[in-house]
Design an enzyme around this catalytic site. Sequence first.
Site, PDB file in Angstrom:
ATOM      1  N   ALA A  66       0.827  -1.205   0.000  1.00  0.00           N
ATOM      2  CA  ALA A  66       0.000   0.000   0.000  1.00  0.00           C
ATOM      3  C   ALA A  66       0.862   1.256   0.000  1.00  0.00           C
ATOM      4  O   ALA A  66       2.036   1.233   0.374  1.00  0.00           O
ATOM      5  CB  ALA A  66      -0.906   0.002   1.218  1.00  0.00           C
ATOM      6  N   GLY A 105      -0.624  -5.669  -0.008  1.00  0.00           N
ATOM      7  CA  GLY A 105      -1.623  -5.581  -1.071  1.00  0.00           C
ATOM      8  C   GLY A 105      -1.127  -6.125  -2.388  1.00  0.00           C
ATOM      9  O   GLY A 105      -1.917  -6.622  -3.204  1.00  0.00           O
ATOM     10  N   GLU A 108      -1.851  -9.718  -2.275  1.00  0.00           N
ATOM     11  CA  GLU A 108      -3.282  -9.943  -2.461  1.00  0.00           C
ATOM     12  C   GLU A 108      -3.662  -9.854  -3.931  1.00  0.00           C
ATOM     13  O   GLU A 108      -4.504 -10.618  -4.418  1.00  0.00           O
ATOM     14  CB  GLU A 108      -4.074  -8.931  -1.633  1.00  0.00           C
ATOM     15  CG  GLU A 108      -3.954  -9.176  -0.131  1.00  0.00           C
ATOM     16  CD  GLU A 108      -4.824  -8.251   0.680  1.00  0.00           C
ATOM     17  OE1 GLU A 108      -5.834  -8.719   1.245  1.00  0.00           O
ATOM     18  OE2 GLU A 108      -4.491  -7.055   0.764  1.00  0.00           O
ATOM     19  N   GLU A 128       1.129  -7.233   6.530  1.00  0.00           N
ATOM     20  CA  GLU A 128       0.350  -6.160   7.155  1.00  0.00           C
ATOM     21  C   GLU A 128       0.461  -6.121   8.674  1.00  0.00           C
ATOM     22  O   GLU A 128       0.370  -5.041   9.275  1.00  0.00           O
ATOM     23  CB  GLU A 128      -1.122  -6.278   6.755  1.00  0.00           C
ATOM     24  CG  GLU A 128      -1.432  -5.884   5.318  1.00  0.00           C
ATOM     25  CD  GLU A 128      -1.249  -7.018   4.319  1.00  0.00           C
ATOM     26  OE1 GLU A 128      -1.656  -6.852   3.163  1.00  0.00           O
ATOM     27  OE2 GLU A 128      -0.706  -8.088   4.716  1.00  0.00           O
TER      28      GLU A 128
END
Length: 701
Positions: A66, A105, A108, A128
């Site tokens: 992120a 992210g 992901e 995270e």
Amino acid sequence: MDALTSPVTISRHGAVAVVRIDHPPVNALSKGVRQGLLDAVRALDADAAVSALVLSGGPGRFVAGADLREMALPPDAPFLPEVVGALEACTKPVVAALDGAALGGGCEIALACDVRLGSPTALVGLTETRLGLIPGAGGTQRLARLVGVAQAIALVCEGRVLKAGEALSLGLLDAVAEGDLLAEAIARAPSEAKRRLSALPAPAGDPAAAEAAAAKALKGAKGVPAIAEAIRVIKASRDGDFASGLAAERAAFLALRESPEAKALRHLFLAEREAVKVPGLEGAKARPLASLAVIGAGTMGAGIAVALLDAGYPVTLVERDATAAQAGVERIDAVYARQVKSNRIDEARKAERLARLTPSSDYAALADADLIVEAAFEDQAVKTDIFGRLDRIAKQGAVLATNTSYLDLDAIAAATARPQDVVGLHFFAPANIMKLLEVVKATHTAPDVLATALALAKKMGKQPVVAGNCDGFIGNRIYAVYRRHAEYLVEDGAAPEAVDAALEAFGFAMGIFAVSDMSGLDIAYAMRMRRAATRDPNERYVAIADALVEAGRLGRKTGAGWYAYDAAGNRMPDAFVTRAIEQARAAKGIVPRAFTPADIQLRLLAVMANEGAKALAEGIALRASDIDLAFVHGYGFPRLKGGPMFAADTLGLPAILAEVQAAHATGGAGSEPAPLLLERAAAGGTFSDWRKAGAPMGGIQ
């Protein structure tokens, strides 16, 4: 978004479309990247001429996670779950080409693709929890279906980063391409089928293994709320309802994102990257380092030598005579022996590192060193004498570094005819383990010398913090005030063990008096004696620690200090200390009063932040976040509080100012409210935004 400005571009290779993210330096998932990906996937899914997609981050990259700076801003669509959902819902196969980091992210996104193809340098992980969060775009649910609940708990809660081989063995990568990654991904894409992880059945596996993984994660959680939440939502994947699992994960992510712990950890993450940005170093090139040396083979010198050996350098270790040099070698050997015993390294690696160590009792052995670290006794005369000798022996262009903790770096540099080559490298004990490296700039330190010190810190895996030259620099300057006010609390009524208990409840691993015993009370005693002649008579002075030292109580090494210690090293309150405290109170006519843990915590936080504000305004520290890094990485300040300056900002500077004013009434000279604290509190500002308000950075420039 305008295609000309989008960080996401599309190129065609026959019927295969390559979607490339180009958002330097690490392809962070900014709004522009998210929007570009969403637009590209939707457009290509609707394009009948396209049979498959390849998602690439370009050479050496994928998506490193992120954009943390955006988390401080109001939410702005599209959000990552929408992007991930579009990738997985795409009717055409999507191949992720991972050439570099696919973290958080980015991982992901990769899990939402049908095939994950990595280069040998690929790095994969859901990291995270390191930032007080959990994955928020389906990472927990997809990972659990891929590797099982127990393994998913371990990977997420540890925030582990997997190299390509391990990721392949666990199934996070489908293949590792040894050749041209993008070419192989393009070649494979048309023949791939849709393989949506969300369509896999709920993970089964051994419930006992899952509970064992959860228990291990909770034991190491250190108060991070995200760990328990990660375990909860990963276990929820066993229910089989993917949509419900996604909803539970997203709700937990959004709640954690606004938690004080996550904000503190994001602050530190960004602070670590900001710390190496030093005014005046633009264009400065680090000097080449091939051979290094350390002067002094005591505990600190040996630890520094180990840190340099671990970084791959040949190291010359110089002591006053052959016996002392050999003792240093034995200390280093013992460090590596402990690492072998704990399976951190093997015998071959130990032998390889020791083979690069050359002990000597002759300063002439330093003649070819590119950088020399002096780690002798903390005495101005000793260190200036050593630097005078180095000036005659070291080659031109060699960096001359001192490990001094308190002393005047300009005075040390003045012992040479090349003060531009002198820099402070303040390591923290044990030097091969502690992450902080205070890089101290003297008045004449050259930009390329400072750049060299920062490059060396990176090579050693240290967190550098650049400091200006003053008594104690950043860390020890503030720590001295912290310790002084802890002693005021004791003299005024708080027991040492009560102060330590309050600090440990706040999040410190050890309280200040326990730390003093571990470090040795004689070190601070010598500093106080050195400063005695210049101490302001209006500064309150507590002599309890002096009485302990003069009674031979130097801490753990003598079996007694602020505490008594049994044969196993367990500490306990001691009647001798109680009597010394009572005598000190009686001599000053002090009637002891009670302090709550909250009283103690607020007082010590306030005085740390106040002294930090003084260092900041003087230019000894470049930015408030550098002070936070110094205390988190060097002094045990709890990471979940973000450092003393961040914690003060969070509490509110008016409250901090009120407490500092009370501390000033108690402590006298030296405890006055910092002008910067007065200004920031009145303006309703924070220390963190001070530079943004246009204030100068002062002495380091």
